[in-house]
Motif scaffolding. Structure first.
Motif, PDB file in Angstrom:
ATOM      1  N   GLY A  33      -4.220  12.841  -4.644  1.00  0.00           N
ATOM      2  CA  GLY A  33      -3.875  11.480  -4.272  1.00  0.00           C
ATOM      3  C   GLY A  33      -2.756  11.403  -3.261  1.00  0.00           C
ATOM      4  O   GLY A  33      -2.009  12.359  -3.039  1.00  0.00           O
ATOM      5  N   SER A  34      -2.639  10.255  -2.649  1.00  0.00           N
ATOM      6  CA  SER A  34      -1.649  10.076  -1.589  1.00  0.00           C
ATOM      7  C   SER A  34      -0.225  10.218  -2.103  1.00  0.00           C
ATOM      8  O   SER A  34       0.650  10.745  -1.422  1.00  0.00           O
ATOM      9  CB  SER A  34      -1.822   8.698  -0.963  1.00  0.00           C
ATOM     10  OG  SER A  34      -3.119   8.568  -0.484  1.00  0.00           O
ATOM     11  N   CYS A  35       0.033   9.716  -3.316  1.00  0.00           N
ATOM     12  CA  CYS A  35       1.402   9.762  -3.842  1.00  0.00           C
ATOM     13  C   CYS A  35       1.846  11.189  -4.039  1.00  0.00           C
ATOM     14  O   CYS A  35       2.961  11.566  -3.700  1.00  0.00           O
ATOM     15  CB  CYS A  35       1.488   9.061  -5.184  1.00  0.00           C
ATOM     16  SG  CYS A  35       0.855   7.433  -5.172  1.00  0.00           S
ATOM     17  N   ALA A  36       0.944  12.003  -4.605  1.00  0.00           N
ATOM     18  CA  ALA A  36       1.303  13.387  -4.845  1.00  0.00           C
ATOM     19  C   ALA A  36       1.469  14.126  -3.527  1.00  0.00           C
ATOM     20  O   ALA A  36       2.221  15.083  -3.425  1.00  0.00           O
ATOM     21  CB  ALA A  36       0.231  14.057  -5.696  1.00  0.00           C
ATOM     22  N   THR A  37       0.754  13.664  -2.505  1.00  0.00           N
ATOM     23  CA  THR A  37       0.814  14.331  -1.218  1.00  0.00           C
ATOM     24  C   THR A  37       2.113  14.009  -0.482  1.00  0.00           C
ATOM     25  O   THR A  37       2.796  14.889   0.024  1.00  0.00           O
ATOM     26  CB  THR A  37      -0.388  13.899  -0.366  1.00  0.00           C
ATOM     27  OG1 THR A  37      -1.573  14.166  -1.108  1.00  0.00           O
ATOM     28  CG2 THR A  37      -0.434  14.632   0.937  1.00  0.00           C
TER      29      THR A  37
ATOM     30  N   VAL B 260       2.526   5.031  -1.324  1.00  0.00           N
ATOM     31  CA  VAL B 260       3.093   3.692  -1.261  1.00  0.00           C
ATOM     32  C   VAL B 260       4.473   3.652  -1.904  1.00  0.00           C
ATOM     33  O   VAL B 260       5.267   2.766  -1.647  1.00  0.00           O
ATOM     34  CB  VAL B 260       2.108   2.693  -1.904  1.00  0.00           C
ATOM     35  CG1 VAL B 260       2.060   2.884  -3.403  1.00  0.00           C
ATOM     36  CG2 VAL B 260       2.451   1.276  -1.564  1.00  0.00           C
ATOM     37  N   PHE B 261       4.758   4.653  -2.714  1.00  0.00           N
ATOM     38  CA  PHE B 261       6.052   4.652  -3.404  1.00  0.00           C
ATOM     39  C   PHE B 261       7.139   5.341  -2.589  1.00  0.00           C
ATOM     40  O   PHE B 261       8.275   5.438  -3.020  1.00  0.00           O
ATOM     41  CB  PHE B 261       5.941   5.353  -4.755  1.00  0.00           C
ATOM     42  CG  PHE B 261       4.901   4.734  -5.639  1.00  0.00           C
ATOM     43  CD1 PHE B 261       4.996   3.408  -6.022  1.00  0.00           C
ATOM     44  CD2 PHE B 261       3.824   5.467  -6.084  1.00  0.00           C
ATOM     45  CE1 PHE B 261       4.043   2.837  -6.819  1.00  0.00           C
ATOM     46  CE2 PHE B 261       2.862   4.896  -6.884  1.00  0.00           C
ATOM     47  CZ  PHE B 261       2.965   3.582  -7.254  1.00  0.00           C
ATOM     48  N   ASN B 262       6.760   5.877  -1.458  1.00  0.00           N
ATOM     49  CA  ASN B 262       7.724   6.617  -0.657  1.00  0.00           C
ATOM     50  C   ASN B 262       8.952   5.751  -0.365  1.00  0.00           C
ATOM     51  O   ASN B 262       8.830   4.622   0.101  1.00  0.00           O
ATOM     52  CB  ASN B 262       7.059   7.048   0.654  1.00  0.00           C
ATOM     53  CG  ASN B 262       7.808   8.193   1.280  1.00  0.00           C
ATOM     54  OD1 ASN B 262       8.845   8.605   0.771  1.00  0.00           O
ATOM     55  ND2 ASN B 262       7.289   8.701   2.375  1.00  0.00           N
ATOM     56  N   GLY B 263      10.112   6.273  -0.670  1.00  0.00           N
ATOM     57  CA  GLY B 263      11.325   5.532  -0.373  1.00  0.00           C
ATOM     58  C   GLY B 263      11.888   4.783  -1.559  1.00  0.00           C
ATOM     59  O   GLY B 263      13.007   4.280  -1.484  1.00  0.00           O
ATOM     60  N   LEU B 264      11.144   4.688  -2.629  1.00  0.00           N
ATOM     61  CA  LEU B 264      11.705   4.026  -3.807  1.00  0.00           C
ATOM     62  C   LEU B 264      12.778   4.935  -4.424  1.00  0.00           C
ATOM     63  O   LEU B 264      12.717   6.146  -4.312  1.00  0.00           O
ATOM     64  CB  LEU B 264      10.612   3.736  -4.829  1.00  0.00           C
ATOM     65  CG  LEU B 264       9.502   2.794  -4.345  1.00  0.00           C
ATOM     66  CD1 LEU B 264       8.610   2.395  -5.518  1.00  0.00           C
ATOM     67  CD2 LEU B 264      10.059   1.543  -3.699  1.00  0.00           C
ATOM     68  N   TYR B 265      13.733   4.271  -5.080  1.00  0.00           N
ATOM     69  CA  TYR B 265      14.910   5.044  -5.462  1.00  0.00           C
ATOM     70  C   TYR B 265      14.677   6.081  -6.538  1.00  0.00           C
ATOM     71  O   TYR B 265      15.452   7.004  -6.675  1.00  0.00           O
ATOM     72  CB  TYR B 265      16.059   4.114  -5.875  1.00  0.00           C
ATOM     73  CG  TYR B 265      15.787   3.262  -7.106  1.00  0.00           C
ATOM     74  CD1 TYR B 265      15.938   3.778  -8.371  1.00  0.00           C
ATOM     75  CD2 TYR B 265      15.404   1.932  -6.973  1.00  0.00           C
ATOM     76  CE1 TYR B 265      15.701   3.007  -9.488  1.00  0.00           C
ATOM     77  CE2 TYR B 265      15.168   1.149  -8.088  1.00  0.00           C
ATOM     78  CZ  TYR B 265      15.316   1.682  -9.341  1.00  0.00           C
ATOM     79  OH  TYR B 265      15.079   0.915 -10.429  1.00  0.00           O
TER      80      TYR B 265
ATOM     81  N   VAL C  29       3.353  -9.254   2.085  1.00  0.00           N
ATOM     82  CA  VAL C  29       2.059  -8.616   2.342  1.00  0.00           C
ATOM     83  C   VAL C  29       2.085  -7.174   1.849  1.00  0.00           C
ATOM     84  O   VAL C  29       1.149  -6.699   1.209  1.00  0.00           O
ATOM     85  CB  VAL C  29       1.731  -8.671   3.840  1.00  0.00           C
ATOM     86  CG1 VAL C  29       0.404  -7.974   4.113  1.00  0.00           C
ATOM     87  CG2 VAL C  29       1.682 -10.109   4.310  1.00  0.00           C
ATOM     88  N   GLN C  30       3.180  -6.483   2.117  1.00  0.00           N
ATOM     89  CA  GLN C  30       3.282  -5.093   1.650  1.00  0.00           C
ATOM     90  C   GLN C  30       3.381  -5.028   0.142  1.00  0.00           C
ATOM     91  O   GLN C  30       2.874  -4.100  -0.493  1.00  0.00           O
ATOM     92  CB  GLN C  30       4.520  -4.435   2.274  1.00  0.00           C
ATOM     93  CG  GLN C  30       4.396  -4.212   3.763  1.00  0.00           C
ATOM     94  CD  GLN C  30       5.719  -3.772   4.382  1.00  0.00           C
ATOM     95  OE1 GLN C  30       6.773  -4.268   4.002  1.00  0.00           O
ATOM     96  NE2 GLN C  30       5.647  -2.867   5.325  1.00  0.00           N
ATOM     97  N   ASP C  31       4.043  -6.034  -0.413  1.00  0.00           N
ATOM     98  CA  ASP C  31       4.250  -6.026  -1.857  1.00  0.00           C
ATOM     99  C   ASP C  31       2.951  -6.105  -2.635  1.00  0.00           C
ATOM    100  O   ASP C  31       2.832  -5.546  -3.719  1.00  0.00           O
ATOM    101  CB  ASP C  31       5.158  -7.197  -2.261  1.00  0.00           C
ATOM    102  CG  ASP C  31       6.613  -6.894  -1.959  1.00  0.00           C
ATOM    103  OD1 ASP C  31       6.895  -5.729  -1.658  1.00  0.00           O
ATOM    104  OD2 ASP C  31       7.439  -7.812  -2.023  1.00  0.00           O
ATOM    105  N   VAL C  32       1.979  -6.816  -2.071  1.00  0.00           N
ATOM    106  CA  VAL C  32       0.698  -6.917  -2.769  1.00  0.00           C
ATOM    107  C   VAL C  32       0.141  -5.522  -3.014  1.00  0.00           C
ATOM    108  O   VAL C  32      -0.368  -5.219  -4.091  1.00  0.00           O
ATOM    109  CB  VAL C  32      -0.294  -7.779  -1.961  1.00  0.00           C
ATOM    110  CG1 VAL C  32      -1.665  -7.772  -2.634  1.00  0.00           C
ATOM    111  CG2 VAL C  32       0.211  -9.194  -1.841  1.00  0.00           C
ATOM    112  N   TYR C  33       0.289  -4.666  -2.011  1.00  0.00           N
ATOM    113  CA  TYR C  33      -0.239  -3.305  -2.163  1.00  0.00           C
ATOM    114  C   TYR C  33       0.616  -2.478  -3.100  1.00  0.00           C
ATOM    115  O   TYR C  33       0.110  -1.661  -3.866  1.00  0.00           O
ATOM    116  CB  TYR C  33      -0.336  -2.633  -0.794  1.00  0.00           C
ATOM    117  CG  TYR C  33      -1.350  -3.339   0.063  1.00  0.00           C
ATOM    118  CD1 TYR C  33      -2.693  -2.968  -0.012  1.00  0.00           C
ATOM    119  CD2 TYR C  33      -0.996  -4.402   0.869  1.00  0.00           C
ATOM    120  CE1 TYR C  33      -3.641  -3.647   0.725  1.00  0.00           C
ATOM    121  CE2 TYR C  33      -1.937  -5.088   1.612  1.00  0.00           C
ATOM    122  CZ  TYR C  33      -3.260  -4.706   1.539  1.00  0.00           C
ATOM    123  OH  TYR C  33      -4.204  -5.373   2.243  1.00  0.00           O
ATOM    124  N   LEU C  34       1.896  -2.679  -3.035  1.00  0.00           N
ATOM    125  CA  LEU C  34       2.793  -1.924  -3.911  1.00  0.00           C
ATOM    126  C   LEU C  34       2.554  -2.315  -5.365  1.00  0.00           C
ATOM    127  O   LEU C  34       2.430  -1.464  -6.245  1.00  0.00           O
ATOM    128  CB  LEU C  34       4.247  -2.190  -3.512  1.00  0.00           C
ATOM    129  CG  LEU C  34       5.305  -1.397  -4.255  1.00  0.00           C
ATOM    130  CD1 LEU C  34       5.060   0.101  -4.087  1.00  0.00           C
ATOM    131  CD2 LEU C  34       6.686  -1.742  -3.750  1.00  0.00           C
TER     132      LEU C  34
END
Lengths: 313, 154, 145, 408
Positions: free
Chosen positions: C91-95, C99-104, D58-63
């Motif tokens: 998956g993209s996250c593991a790669t 979408v979570f990139n940058g979360l604390y 808009v980005q939040d919907v995906y997050l």
């Protein structure tokens, strides 16, 4: 029999290597059938071989807390005991490699050793869970072992011998008599399931179940030995049951006799796989209770029948 | 009179100080703003007398000098009362666990993410930040910034 | 390469047992990994078995961007797997963190923590992609490293 | 015998913190009995709420969609609903229907998934294989309708992003018909199979009072006789125009939770049929502003696992001031400790699985600790342990025969 042929017999054919090959083939049959029953494709035919080769190439981890000697030896002993047992069972010829009076009892005890090894291996892994699994494995021995003994001894009452070869020869000489032992055949099959830890306990090939219990800490080569031991045990158990309960094709030409023997083993393995998924899973479930309240009495009934029949003929 | 209006009427009758601070957003949403001192009474009244038996969640808000708390209560029939209160950072709120045992987890979340102080909350493990999270860091505060990558890993 | 080693290599290619490890994923990839084992896809065709203990596994299928709380556990599990072992980022996250990139509270991807052998992109990686990824990974073993 | 020495402390989890809310249970064991349970959550905390504040709507919907991969539509719908309320947007009729349709299809896939996982946890793998095979039909439908099997990405502020073509509607009905047939069979199986009932009945008891006190939601609450369902109580999207019943049960145990979910599946099929038949014409989206005016809103959504609550506060910019998400599993984990009290270790997997947490389908690692001696064991092993424990007491679900198009 010279020492040389004896060594070849023990190590290659029909001993160790042959048994291992047959055991792996048996594993494939079991897994394939299981998958098909679940609507899946199942593994390719070489899968068990690949598994074993892979495991031999893996790093061997021994947990620090484990008792190294026991941990190391348990898998080897399990496999050795099974192979030893196979030498006393007539496979397709009329006699086994090393027949003697009372070899039936020896085989039964030899087949008990793998279970004891599972127990020891699990126990000395010193993992709480492996210990629990080990204790449970040893507990269930008492449930299925008695019916198995009784069921296998009943035919010997008629044959008047405790030698597997002689029992087989006797029933081959009195072809219709095997029908008398049908109940015992069923009991033996059910007990064999317990012995192989197939349905109620760790099914060696059900993807999740091998994890549980004694094998948790095992990896690499030692795990491979355990798997081989279980696979071979299935073949030896099936052969034992075939020799005692299905005495057909003993006098045939060697190649034909061999095919008949394979057919018998395949039949028993097929029944085991079927039991694992469908029908006869009905029989093996409520292990302890079921074994003592249902299976054991039925086994004794078989003994009673055989005693009566013995008086009649 | 709709369900929401009945609730509002009863609330204002019981707590005159709430006049003008109760707002009906739509048929199933009522917003109430309460001072910290009056909060316990209003909360209790809503739960016990107006049968708001379902605590949906507690939202924390960073409002500069204050921390805002919104208690989202719901009752059978779908009416939702959102009780908003605030306290100065550093002050503590009284726990609601005697009324809603399950609410403890939301309070713990507030403690971790906002540095809220909750008085009377029974001992328990933290939620949801990791065990090695530096003390005194509360990520949902507006002025909180993640530290440099290297420092964070240390 | 002698025969024995070649046989072992062949075994490694044909019998990959996987350990599924969720390092903070949203569950989508995890469900898809399980789905590859069910009748429609049936990964057992390729000899794949899902194992529950790291001691038995060859390939770690990791999904998720690695949360800070899970990081040390990931390393510990990785160390428990006997050699030779491979890690697949599903998956993209593991790669890359996706979408979570940058979360604390997350790292960006498995390879920030442990070495990764193959990346399977997708959000979530579809069962077809997962099967394809495994097939390609096993193919690289053929050439040898 | 109940001396302190005999208490074994078993930390379960969190080696495999699977999903949105991975948990760790500290279980004190006395022999086989559980004497106390404490929870540790947060292993999967990623900081999504903070992330939402740093990104645009808009980005939040995906997050937000990636809070949970099983109920992704739930979270994105709950989020956009709150934003739409703040912005005062009127959701187009057709968009409401499409949203509801996807929501109900998601419920089908989630409940079927749960059924398989529950079967797996009690050692009934054949059920897992069967239900997941059936589930693939829904997944195909998702791929066709939205372009992705999971994380559909169909929601946007002010409507939906993809329309459903007239040719697709009969296909939906066809899948629903096929699945209804299968579900009927599973219901029959659950109702008539003695061993299944034995294995699930009386396990993981949660009284109605406790369910309310601990804030249980969804099927977990409804199986304890708590008649709550946001779809009926606080209708959103197209639910106000649909006819359906809220399924409740007062068995208060795991069996009741299974019954509720199976019953909900049947309701869902009927709802999908209504949605397809009544699907209105019209636009699927209204134009949404990039900057949402200041305001706040709470959105409730009945996800397959229970009520999902989102709070959004806008400050007039294109980024939200605050987003708060309460996923249903978090509410339900509070009840798990209660359910496990005085239970047996063997019941733990199924009790935990019965709330349908987002982690049960993966194997979690369990560290068993007895004072100095530390060990690790897998979730699978615990499952197997439970299976074995029950078999020894005469309950074996694996013996249940499965009907269908299997080769046997």
């Amino acid at each position: 029999m010279t020492v040389g042929t004896a060594v070849v017999n023990i190590l290659v054919f029909p001993g160790f290597l042959f048994l291992v090959a047959l055991g792996l083939a048996g594993e494939f049959v079991d897994r394939k059938l299981y998958a098909r029953f679940q609507n899946r494709q199942g593994p390719p035919w070489f899968q068990p071989v690949a598994d074993v080769l892979k495991l031999f190439g893996k790093e061997d981890v021994i947990p620090e807390e484990a008792d190294r000697t026991t941990f190391n030896l348990a898998p080897v002993f399990a496999l050795a005991a099974v192979v030893a047992a196979s030498l006393y069972i007539p496979l397709w010829s009329a006699t086994s490699l090393f027949p003697f009076d009372g070899d039936l009892i020896v085989v039964l005890y030899l087949l008990l050793i793998p279970t004891v090894c599972f127990f020891l291996g699990g126990w000395y892994s010193r993992s709480v869970f492996a210990t629990l699994g080990a204790v449970r494995a040893i507990t269930q021995v008492f449930a299925y072992e008695i019916p198995l003994f009784v069921a296998l001894l009943a035919p010997s009452l008629l044959a008047n011998s405790w030698s597997i070869s002689k029992i087989a020869a006797y029933y081959a000489a009195h072809p219709w008599l095997w029908l008398v032992n049908l109940i015992g055949f069923g009991v033996a099959l059910v007990s064999l399931l317990g012995k192989l830890e197939r349905v109620p306990f760790d099914t060696p090939e059900a993807e999740t179940e091998i994890v549980a219990g004694s094998f948790t800490e095992y990896s690499g080569r030692r795990l491979a030995f355990f798997r081989l031991a279980i696979n071979c045990e299935a073949i030896v158990g099936a052969s034992l049951i075939a020799a005692v309960f299905l005495p057909f094709g003993l006098g045939l030409a060697p190649w034909l006799g061999f095919l008949v023997y394979l057919g018998k083993v395949l039949l028993i393995l097929g029944i085991l796989a079927l039991l694992r998924t469908l029908f006869a899973r009905l029989r093996i479930d409520q292990m302890i209770d079921f074994c003592w309240k249902v299976v054991a009495p039925i086994a004794f009934l078989q003994v009673l029948i055989n005693l009566v029949v013995r008086e009649l003929i | 009179m709709s369900d929401a209006e009945t609730v509002v009427a009863k609330l204002v009758a019981k707590f005159p100080s709430l006049t003008g601070r109760v707002n009906v957003q739509r048929a199933t949403r009522v917003w109430v703003e309460v001072d910290r001192q009056a909060f316990a009474g209003v909360f209790h009244f809503l739960v016990k007398d107006l049968e708001f038996s379902n605590l949906c969640m507690i939202t924390g808000l960073d409002e500069g000098a204050d921390l805002g708390f919104i208690y989202h209560l719901a009752r059978n029939g779908g009416l939702m009362a959102n009780v908003k209160t605030r306290c100065t950072k550093g002050e503590s709120m009284q726990t609601i666990t005697p009324t809603f045992l399950g609410g403890g987890i939301y309070e713990r979340e507030l403690m971790d993410l906002f540095g809220a102080r909750i008085a009377g909350l029974p001992e328990g493990r933290r939620y949801p930040l990791p065990d090695n999270w530096p003390k005194g860091e509360h990520p949902l505060l507006k002025d909180w910034r993640p530290r440099e990558k290297g420092a964070q890993d240390a | 390469m002698n025969v024995a080693r070649r046989m072992v290599r062949w075994g490694q290619r044909k019998s990959p047992w996987i350990l599924h490890f969720n390092t903070g994923a949203c569950n989508a990839c995890d469900i898809e990994i399980i789905a590859t084992l069910t009748p429609r896809f049936d990964l057992e065709r390729f000899g794949v078995l899902l194992k529950g203990t790291p001691r038995h596994c060859d390939i770690m299928a990791c999904s998720g961007p690695v949360t800070r709380q899970i990081e040390s556990r990931l390393v510990r599990i990785y160390e428990q797997v006997p050699e030779p072992k491979l890690v697949v980022a599903v998956g993209s996250c593991a790669t890359s963190g996706g979408v979570f990139n940058g979360l604390y509270n997350v790292k960006s991807g498995i390879d920030q923590v442990i070495p990764v052998a193959a990346y399977i992109p997708g959000c979530p990686a579809s069962p077809q992609a997962i099967i394809d990824g495994f097939a390609k990974l096993l193919k690289t073993l053929e050439v040898g490293k | 015998m109940p001396d302190k020495e005999r208490i074994v402390r078993v930390p379960i989890g969190p080696q495999h913190p699977a999903l949105k809310e991975p948990e760790s249970f500290m279980v004190d064991l006395q022999g086989e009995k559980i004497s106390a349970v404490t929870l540790r959550l947060g292993y999967n905390h990623r900081g999504i709420e903070k992330g939402c504040e740093e990104r645009t709507y808009v980005q939040d919907v995906y997050l937000v969609e990636r809070v949970c991969g099983i109920c992704s539509h739930s979270h994105s719908t709950a989020f956009v609903q709150a934003v739409e309320e703040i912005a005062g947007l009127e959701l187009p009729h057709r968009a409401a229907y499409i949203r509801t349709l996807i929501a109900e299809l998601e419920r089908v896939h989630s409940h079927l998934l749960w059924l398989g996982v529950a079967g797996h946890e009690i050692g009934f793998d054949t059920l897992l294989m069967y239900t997941w095979r059936d589930r693939e039909q829904v997944m195909d439908l998702f791929a066709e309708l939205t372009g992705n099997r999971v994380n559909y990405g169909i929601n946007t502020v002010g409507g939906v992003r993809r329309d459903i073509s007239p040719e697709q509607l009969p296909r939906i009905l066809k899948v629903v018909d096929a699945l209804e047939e299968r579900t009927k069979y599973y219901i029959e199986l659950a109702m008539t199979e003695e061993t299944l009932a034995q294995r699930l009945s009386g396990v993981g008891k949660l009284s109605k009072e406790d369910a309310v006190l601990l804030g249980a939601v969804g099927p977990t609450a409804r199986a304890s006789g708590v008649d709550r369902d946001t779809r009926r109580d606080d209708p959103y999207a197209a639910y106000g125009e649909l006819e359906f019943q809220v399924v409740t049960d007062d068995r208060c145990d795991v069996f009741g939770r299974a019954v509720v979910r199976l019953g909900e599946l049947m309701q869902t099929y009927s709802m999908i049929r209504q949605l397809v038949r009544q699907m209105p014409e019209g636009p699927i989206t209204v134009k949404a502003p990039l900057r949402i005016p200041a305001g706040e809103a709470v959105s409730r959504y009945e996800a397959p696992r229970g009520e999902d609550v989102h709070y959004v506060k806008a400050n007039g910019t294109d980024k939200p001031e605050r987003v708060k998400i309460r996923a249903p599993t978090l509410a339900n984990t509070q009840s798990v400790a209660k359910m496990l009290e005085d239970g047996y270790l063997a019941d733990l997997p199924i009790v935990v699985a019965a709330i349908d947490p987002c982690f049960s389908c993966t194997d979690r690692m369990i560290a068993v600790k007895t004072r100095e001696d530390a060990r690790t064991m897998g979730w699978e092993e615990l499952v197997q342990y439970g299976v074995r424990w029950y078999r020894e007491r005469g309950v074996d679900v694996s013996k249940i025969k499965m009907r269908g198009d299997s080769t046997a």
